[in-house]
Design an enzyme around this catalytic site. Structure first.
Site, PDB file in Angstrom:
ATOM      1  N   ASP A  59      28.347  -3.735   6.600  1.00 31.57           N
ATOM      2  CA  ASP A  59      28.501  -2.654   5.635  1.00 31.57           C
ATOM      3  C   ASP A  59      27.246  -2.693   4.773  1.00 31.57           C
ATOM      4  O   ASP A  59      27.043  -3.629   3.989  1.00 31.57           O
ATOM      5  CB  ASP A  59      29.753  -2.874   4.781  1.00 31.57           C
ATOM      6  CG  ASP A  59      30.006  -1.732   3.814  1.00 31.57           C
ATOM      7  OD1 ASP A  59      29.093  -0.912   3.607  1.00 31.57           O
ATOM      8  OD2 ASP A  59      31.116  -1.657   3.259  1.00 31.57           O
ATOM      9  N   SER A 138      15.434  12.259   6.076  1.00 31.71           N
ATOM     10  CA  SER A 138      15.899  13.610   6.391  1.00 31.71           C
ATOM     11  C   SER A 138      14.798  14.560   5.962  1.00 31.71           C
ATOM     12  O   SER A 138      13.938  14.196   5.138  1.00 31.71           O
ATOM     13  CB  SER A 138      17.178  13.915   5.607  1.00 31.71           C
ATOM     14  OG  SER A 138      17.464  15.292   5.577  1.00 31.71           O
ATOM     15  N   TYR A 151      22.422  14.045  -2.501  1.00 26.30           N
ATOM     16  CA  TYR A 151      21.887  13.603  -1.210  1.00 26.30           C
ATOM     17  C   TYR A 151      20.363  13.660  -1.214  1.00 26.30           C
ATOM     18  O   TYR A 151      19.691  12.657  -0.907  1.00 26.30           O
ATOM     19  CB  TYR A 151      22.457  14.490  -0.102  1.00 26.30           C
ATOM     20  CG  TYR A 151      21.915  14.195   1.271  1.00 26.30           C
ATOM     21  CD1 TYR A 151      22.337  13.074   1.985  1.00 26.30           C
ATOM     22  CD2 TYR A 151      20.982  15.031   1.876  1.00 26.30           C
ATOM     23  CE1 TYR A 151      21.839  12.803   3.247  1.00 26.30           C
ATOM     24  CE2 TYR A 151      20.485  14.767   3.136  1.00 26.30           C
ATOM     25  CZ  TYR A 151      20.919  13.647   3.819  1.00 26.30           C
ATOM     26  OH  TYR A 151      20.416  13.382   5.074  1.00 26.30           O
ATOM     27  N   LYS A 155      17.504  10.661  -1.012  1.00 24.62           N
ATOM     28  CA  LYS A 155      16.514  10.657   0.067  1.00 24.62           C
ATOM     29  C   LYS A 155      15.092  10.755  -0.482  1.00 24.62           C
ATOM     30  O   LYS A 155      14.167  10.116   0.027  1.00 24.62           O
ATOM     31  CB  LYS A 155      16.796  11.801   1.049  1.00 24.62           C
ATOM     32  CG  LYS A 155      18.097  11.639   1.832  1.00 24.62           C
ATOM     33  CD  LYS A 155      18.058  10.423   2.754  1.00 24.62           C
ATOM     34  CE  LYS A 155      19.251  10.393   3.695  1.00 24.62           C
ATOM     35  NZ  LYS A 155      19.210   9.249   4.629  1.00 24.62           N
TER      36      LYS A 155
END
Length: 273
Positions: A59, A138, A151, A155
């Site tokens: 994890d 991304s 998000y 990133k």
């Protein structure tokens, strides 16, 4: 001596296919996933390709467990030559809709976890004078997008960290880079956190979801993205920033050449109607 690769987030999608692809190229791959009870597809893909994987539980937000894993892999295989930080989590929601718990979760998974693993493998790579660290970010690590506040924020953060580290690490023979996919067909979208009630943002969010649904309907395959990741991981001519498709390159270029920020804002405004 066989290179040893450690990859996170291999239960499905890009992580799964990258693990298999690197094993096909002759690397010893340690493939990690949060729950080894979900490793059936990974094992089946490895068997179909005729390769062996060392599958272990991790994890990524458990930093103590990550340290134990790196120690165990180093003890069992002697060294770690390649780290691919692939595990990630999506989130849909704009600032007013986002509880701080979700913002922290995005930072934990998409920023702090890769940073922690990078710190853990760096000493061994530095001492040996060689190594490569790639973080799957991304296009959202270069282009801020509506309803992706948390998000994209995470990133952007991890890309900034890795870009800052890259020029220092290379002095010790360690190459650091990022991989930027655009839309990829995987379970990533199904696992995205999203608000149950968007309130006054409902029509804007609906327009964004409709646009995103269309993008993922024409998404790059996870297998194709994995080949691009494996190519970057094994390339003789290393580059800090790699996109997994021409569309991802075009998308990222919108931001990287946008000195005042207006190009990106003009590009994304129509996404919300």
């Amino acid at each position: 001596m066989t290179d040893v690769a450690l990859i996170t987030g291999t239960s499905s999608g890009m992580g799964l296919f990258t693990a298999v692809e690197l094993a096909k190229r002759g690397l010893q791959v340690v493939a990690t996933l949060r729950d080894t009870g979900r490793s059936d597809r990974l094992r089946a893909a490895a068997a179909a390709a005729g390769v062996d994987l060392d599958i272990r539980a991790l994890d990524v937000v458990d930093h103590a467990a990550a340290a134990e894993l790196v120690d165990a892999v180093t003890r069992d295989h002697g060294h770690i030559d390649l780290l691919i930080n692939n595990a990630g989590q999506g989130n849909v929601g704009t600032a007013e809709l986002l509880p701080m718990s979700q913002i922290r979760s995005q930072l934990e998974v998409n920023y702090l976890a890769p940073v922690n693993l990078t710190k853990l493998v760096l000493p061994g790579m530095r001492e040996r004078g060689r190594g490569r660290i790639l973080t799957v970010t991304s296009v959202g690590g270069a282009v801020g997008q509506p309803f992706a506040d948390a998000y994209c924020g995470a990133k952007f953060a991890v890309e900034g960290f890795m870009q800052s580290l890259a020029v220092v690490a290379e002095r010790f023979g360690v190459q650091v880079g990022v991989i930027e996919p655009a839309a990829v067909a995987s379970e990533f979208v199904a696992n995205v956190e999203r608000p149950s009630d968007a309130g006054p943002y409902t029509p804007l969010l609906a327009a964004y979801i409709a646009r995103s649904t269309g993008a993922f309907a024409n998404a790059q395959s996870a297998e194709s993205a994995a080949v691009a990741i494996a190519d970057a991981a094994t390339a003789q001519d290393f580059r800090f920033r790699t996109q997994t498709s021409p569309s991802a390159t075009a998308f990222v270029s919108t931001s990287l050449a946008d000195a005042d920020g207006e190009r990106v804002l003009g590009f994304t405004r129509p996404w919300i109607g």
